[in-house]
Design a protein around this motif. Structure first.
Motif, PDB file in Angstrom:
ATOM      1  N   MET A 240       0.806  -1.223   0.000  1.00 36.17           N
ATOM      2  CA  MET A 240       0.000   0.000   0.000  1.00 36.17           C
ATOM      3  C   MET A 240       0.836   1.269   0.000  1.00 36.17           C
ATOM      4  O   MET A 240       0.531   2.213  -0.715  1.00 36.17           O
ATOM      5  CB  MET A 240      -0.948   0.007   1.197  1.00 36.17           C
ATOM      6  N   VAL A 241       1.897   1.326   0.817  1.00 38.98           N
ATOM      7  CA  VAL A 241       2.661   2.576   0.903  1.00 38.98           C
ATOM      8  C   VAL A 241       4.093   2.402   0.407  1.00 38.98           C
ATOM      9  O   VAL A 241       4.503   3.047  -0.560  1.00 38.98           O
ATOM     10  CB  VAL A 241       2.660   3.114   2.355  1.00 38.98           C
ATOM     11  N   LEU A 304       2.690  12.658  -5.725  1.00 41.24           N
ATOM     12  CA  LEU A 304       2.301  11.500  -4.913  1.00 41.24           C
ATOM     13  C   LEU A 304       3.496  11.012  -4.094  1.00 41.24           C
ATOM     14  O   LEU A 304       3.370  10.689  -2.909  1.00 41.24           O
ATOM     15  CB  LEU A 304       1.782  10.381  -5.813  1.00 41.24           C
ATOM     16  N   LEU A 307       3.898  13.112  -1.010  1.00 46.96           N
ATOM     17  CA  LEU A 307       2.899  12.788   0.015  1.00 46.96           C
ATOM     18  C   LEU A 307       3.230  11.453   0.674  1.00 46.96           C
ATOM     19  O   LEU A 307       3.231  11.329   1.906  1.00 46.96           O
ATOM     20  CB  LEU A 307       1.506  12.745  -0.612  1.00 46.96           C
ATOM     21  N   TYR A 308       3.544  10.454  -0.151  1.00 51.51           N
ATOM     22  CA  TYR A 308       3.857   9.127   0.402  1.00 51.51           C
ATOM     23  C   TYR A 308       5.048   9.194   1.346  1.00 51.51           C
ATOM     24  O   TYR A 308       5.121   8.482   2.348  1.00 51.51           O
ATOM     25  CB  TYR A 308       4.127   8.128  -0.720  1.00 51.51           C
ATOM     26  N   ILE A 311       4.146  10.962   4.868  1.00 52.13           N
ATOM     27  CA  ILE A 311       3.310  10.252   5.864  1.00 52.13           C
ATOM     28  C   ILE A 311       4.078   9.109   6.520  1.00 52.13           C
ATOM     29  O   ILE A 311       3.567   8.469   7.432  1.00 52.13           O
ATOM     30  CB  ILE A 311       2.035   9.685   5.213  1.00 52.13           C
ATOM     31  N   ARG A 315       3.055   6.147   9.989  1.00 50.82           N
ATOM     32  CA  ARG A 315       2.666   4.748   9.765  1.00 50.82           C
ATOM     33  C   ARG A 315       2.876   3.896  11.013  1.00 50.82           C
ATOM     34  O   ARG A 315       3.860   4.063  11.735  1.00 50.82           O
ATOM     35  CB  ARG A 315       3.461   4.180   8.589  1.00 50.82           C
TER      36      ARG A 315
ATOM     37  N   ASP C 347      -2.047   1.473   6.448  1.00 52.23           N
ATOM     38  CA  ASP C 347      -1.425   1.862   5.178  1.00 52.23           C
ATOM     39  C   ASP C 347      -2.453   2.103   4.085  1.00 52.23           C
ATOM     40  O   ASP C 347      -2.375   3.084   3.336  1.00 52.23           O
ATOM     41  CB  ASP C 347      -0.426   0.782   4.740  1.00 52.23           C
ATOM     42  N   SER C 348      -3.468   1.240   4.014  1.00 50.83           N
ATOM     43  CA  SER C 348      -4.487   1.432   2.967  1.00 50.83           C
ATOM     44  C   SER C 348      -5.222   2.748   3.218  1.00 50.83           C
ATOM     45  O   SER C 348      -5.489   3.524   2.290  1.00 50.83           O
ATOM     46  CB  SER C 348      -5.515   0.297   2.975  1.00 50.83           C
ATOM     47  N   LEU C 350      -4.097   5.429   4.647  1.00 55.03           N
ATOM     48  CA  LEU C 350      -3.261   6.554   4.209  1.00 55.03           C
ATOM     49  C   LEU C 350      -3.193   6.621   2.690  1.00 55.03           C
ATOM     50  O   LEU C 350      -3.337   7.678   2.073  1.00 55.03           O
ATOM     51  CB  LEU C 350      -1.853   6.397   4.788  1.00 55.03           C
ATOM     52  N   SER C 351      -3.016   5.460   2.063  1.00 55.44           N
ATOM     53  CA  SER C 351      -2.841   5.423   0.612  1.00 55.44           C
ATOM     54  C   SER C 351      -4.089   5.957  -0.093  1.00 55.44           C
ATOM     55  O   SER C 351      -3.999   6.774  -1.012  1.00 55.44           O
ATOM     56  CB  SER C 351      -2.574   3.986   0.167  1.00 55.44           C
ATOM     57  N   ILE C 354      -4.204   9.682   0.161  1.00 52.94           N
ATOM     58  CA  ILE C 354      -3.259  10.354  -0.734  1.00 52.94           C
ATOM     59  C   ILE C 354      -3.791  10.384  -2.159  1.00 52.94           C
ATOM     60  O   ILE C 354      -3.839  11.431  -2.814  1.00 52.94           O
ATOM     61  CB  ILE C 354      -1.889   9.651  -0.689  1.00 52.94           C
TER      62      ILE C 354
END
Lengths: 473, 473, 473
Positions: A240-241, A304, A307-308, A311, A315, C347-348, C350-351, C354
């Protein structure tokens, strides 16, 4: 004198009165919407219909309905809101339509549906009339409710200037701004316009999606599946991240270099040919024309990525690891030494990324139509070329610092595959090297001369008294 | 009637046919590029050359080449793609050029190279012709490949309206939109345009760079060198992020206040003079005209400041310190008390910063040409003035909260120098105080009356029946 | 022939010479500012005044001052810079003003101050003259110093085309671009323009402020006051960030769904009525017209939410809690297990956020005038409708994942009230469900037919030979 004025003034002056009458052929949805708008704008509207009586009930209040012939005679301007297949009903009306302005509003359902544009077909059916193509790029919404955010601009084309002026006058009264695009030969282009869905974005989008997919699976195997197979550890949640945050920067950097590669190639081609007067191969032309889109997509991915990255500390996984580390440090009574090199490297890496992204955004802003229109081409090329290459340089350096010395340690090459960031460094490095070559004095001088029209072994042919252009690529 | 139409219709109607002919003098790069475009747009192109035969080989396919005299006679519109130094070859052609439209495309290599504009010089050489300046602001790219993102707009000027319309008609057919800028006296301005490289940005950029450099070295000494000298600690790695993140906000805040200071000064000057009809000193005028650029640069620095702040928790150094603190806490068995004041202060400090930045971005967006054009001036001044000062207020408060009580503790003043954020607070505080004075009812009333045309000791001169303007500064 | 040219060319050609004279009635502030600009643009300026001698001293140097009658005769174009209350002084000048172009610059202090527009009133007083409304939308700044960033566009309207062309010619020479808005009946609209302060933003702003206030107090009670009452814990400092970071996303999501709800409602209304030819209720129309503003405000709140989220790890409170937790873990010798589900969920969550925000920004960019004007309506509706609903979907999913299983645990419902994010999920869920219904094949088919003009029980009335529009809502 009047007749002269008639011919020579923007036509709205001819009927400069509330009672100006306009005719609409076709009582379908478009005809009715248009008729309503025209009435609201203070025109008298006459509908031409095959069955005046049956259709009248549906039409906007205040409009008149006549047979086609009678309607045609009642006005100078006639909107044709009928499908192309049925244009032939106009042929018998040739006499009534002689000298009239026929506005072709029609669109097709797909491109190149017919050999010639609808407007040209209409003109061939009624040679006596003056056909003007226009309004077809408007949305239903705009035609019914007036200019919306999406459409204020109306494009028209046709052979006769008076006819075009008459249509422009109506467009202005309906609240649109009209732009004369030239002769009727442009009609095809206007008819294709509403059918297009980001034609220039197709190729760049395909590239972006292709690259994303490719690197996603590549990293999926290298990171998650590798970990599962070798240490049977399930870290699938990283998709996901972590994974996304690897794919984004990689694709962004590659797209950015793809956006500057064609310019470099073109220069080398000109250098090799020793002239600028031979056309580039089509693939290169097409490539050059979608540089803007490539760059904007690259910016999107960079956005993106930012942003990723930001964050990360929020997490759960990161928090957990950090705590774990601290706890174990204490339990095992370990101490860590502050590593100056890591600090330097990490901070420079972040700093370069930030500056690169800042320039990235600047490039994006200057590619907004209203901004780039306000720039002289020297300014525009300064930003897009000079600052653009600087951005590429910063982002590449950012990635190299990220890799740092891991390039050497063999542990990096799981299953003998290089990590993603190494792969994505190839293209930008090449572009930057080539660009470096191009700006070396000797090469640059030749390029400049070529761009100014000089040709290898053709100097005497280009007399000094002729005006040359500064270069821009 | 034709002759009338000739004179009176936008000229494209004159040759309303594919075979319209245009003439181009000069077979250099510009001449050839332009010729190619004209052919593509459906014109017949005739080149005028000194050696028709030698040069023909190079010219775009389909173009005709004649001697200057013959070429001149073949068309009504003649593009002069020849360098100014060689204009004199036109003098002997005076007869053939009588009544023709000469389009001067020339640019100079530097400003004020010649006493008068090239176009004016051309007109003086060929008084019988109608000279129009135009197309010179286009890039090579645009002229060869048609309108690019950078240049869609063509500016023209000249004495004769028909001549200008003829040129506009050509511009439209080539896909450009042309704007009549007025008389030939504007030519100089048009000729300087392509030479300019962000003229309005020069001063603001210099200020920004100067401030950045000054504060960089100031902080370098206060933070890094001080630590090295006094505690012989090497914290040079802080340059990359910590220092950058101090310079950016400082410069940003100072630039923002510099962007609102001139307005305040102007008001006080008007207040002191008791009239608005005396011009401001030049330095103030120049200052006022670059407020937009000052503001946008300030926004840029604020943007970097935000990014630099958000990456703090990702930094190795920060992570290291945090762990160290925790570990030591446990080893020395210390406990910390939650400090409510710190929590309040820290959160408000961050919150103010966020809100300030939000408004900052809003100001930036509304200064985009397409956005500001859509606003009534009342709306524009509301945003740029009211919201602008609010932004300044928020950012200043943000900085004060950052400083908090450290203003008092002597340890803050290393080597008796104040920290950067204190220095940068001076200017905004002054601006805000002055602005506060200006909006006090009594002062505001006087200002408003002055802006409406009232003059101290001159009331009777300004009869009540005359229209006044609402104020806006 | 000249007389023809006179009538038929854009009027600036009539006085195509430096010495062209323009007359200004009224020596007030506006009159003088305008006079100055006209002189700078190379016009000869004649002021008309009641007391030529007294007022002359004040007027820009180079201008001439005469009595009204004499001044009127000296020029073809007369700017009326006099307040409406005093227009009657023009009545006796009827003869001198016959055939002259009178430009009405006047504005009112509030809307609908008078029964008819000032320009229409002026026309009624001097029927012989040709009144043109214009320039009134300009700011003092623009009129004195030329086009500013805020105002380049000049709107004019009037009955006579020549008169309008004369005014447009002047506007262009002053450096403005003029747009003909049609007949004098538009004057009222033009006179109201400068008075407006974001009329379309009123309703959306009220909604935004209302929602923010409501949720602020709701959460204040639920979080801070609840904690104080039940556990007498003072966590008031949370207001600054934590609370703000709950209000922003909630308001943003609700506003976004409010921006897509009307479209859905409209579709159902059309479905229910079985026709598109009955007008929507006014409230729905008004709602639909402020969708853009609703969306942009929602973006603003989302932007703040992102910033508030990203600064979380920098907060003192967060740092303190983290340390405390680690310390206690060690002291009590606890260990935590890594929870895969939490990792996945976090994570999902946050994703999705974003990606949602990325699309959000894209929507914002495409709603910039210059961008949306460059789009075909098909492209515009694709982005605003398709991508818009996708954004809503992503943001809603983001919020659901945030809530996760807390929906079930009773501890969530302090004082039996649901947390904010649950409340804000209601509306978007409804919108998405309704939209889902609309895109089911059968319903979609009907809608499309209705949008193409089909009416339930009226098929035969809509002959197949008429042109229909593709749908867009």
């Amino acid at each position: 004198l009047n007749s002269v004025v008639f011919l020579t003034l923007p036509v709205d002056s001819i009927y400069d009165s509330r009672s100006e009458r306009v005719c609409v052929f076709g009582t379908g949805d478009l005809g009715r919407s248009l008729g309503l708008r025209l009435l609201q704008a203070g025109y008298g509207v006459v509908f031409g219909s095959r069955r005046p009586h049956s259709s009248s009930s549906l039409l906007p209040h205040g409009a008149q309905v006549l047979g086609h012939a009678a309607a045609a005679q009642s006005a100078h301007l006639i909107f044709i809101a009928v499908q192309r297949e049925h244009y032939d009903f106009l042929v018998p009306l040739a006499n009534q339509l002689k000298g009239k302005v026929l506005v072709d509003l029609s669109n097709n359902l797909k491109k190149n549906q017919y050999p010639e544009a609808n407007a040209e077909y209409l003109q061939s059916l009624v040679p006596g009339a003056e056909v003007v193509k226009g309004f077809n790029t408007l949305s239903a919404w705009s035609l019914q409710n007036g200019p919306s955010d999406a459409n204020r601009q109306v494009y028209i084309c046709g052979e006769s200037v008076e006819a075009k002026q008459a249509v422009i006058a109506v467009a202005i009264k309906l609240g649109f701004s009209a732009l004369d695009r030239g002769f009727l030969s442009v009609a095809r282009e206007l008819e294709d316009f509403p059918l297009q869905l980001f034609p220039q974005w197709r190729l760049p989008l395909r590239i972006a999606i292709g690259l994303s997919a490719a690197f996603f699976f590549y990293l999926l195997i290298r990171d998650i599946i590798y970990a599962y197979v070798t240490q049977s550890k399930d870290i699938s949640f990283r998709i996901m991240v972590s994974l996304a945050n690897k794919v984004c920067p990689i694709v962004s950097l590659i797209m950015l270099s793809l956006c500057y590669l064609p310019g470099v190639l073109a220069s080398f081609l000109q250098l090799y040919r020793g002239t600028k007067y031979r056309r580039f191969p089509d693939w290169l032309d097409r490539w050059m024309l979608c540089r803007k889109q490539l760059g904007l997509l690259a910016l999107g991915f960079a956005f993106l990525h930012v942003l990723y990255t930001l964050i990360i500390p929020i997490r759960y996984y990161v928090w957990f690891k950090a705590t774990e580390r601290t706890v174990s440090m204490i339990r095992e009574n370990r101490t860590t030494q502050f590593d100056m090199t890591t600090a330097w490297r990490g901070d420079s890496y972040l700093s370069l990324g930030i500056l690169g992204f800042g320039l990235y955004v600047l490039l994006g802003i200057t590619s907004l139509p209203s901004v780039s229109n306000a720039l002289s081409w020297r300014e525009f090329s300064f930003i897009q070329s000079k600052l653009g290459h600087l951005t590429l340089l910063l982002c590449t350096a950012h990635t190299y610092l990220y890799g740092w010395n891991r390039f050497l340690s063999s542990s990096t090459y799981k299953w003998y595959t290089p990590p993603g960031y190494m792969l994505c460094l190839v293209l930008p490095s090449v572009v930057l090297l080539l660009k470096l070559l191009l700006i070396t004095p000797c090469v640059d001088r030749t390029i400049t001369r070529i761009r100014q029209g000089w040709e290898r072994g053709a100097d005497q042919r280009n007399p000094k008294d002729n005006l040359s252009l500064r270069h821009e690529l």
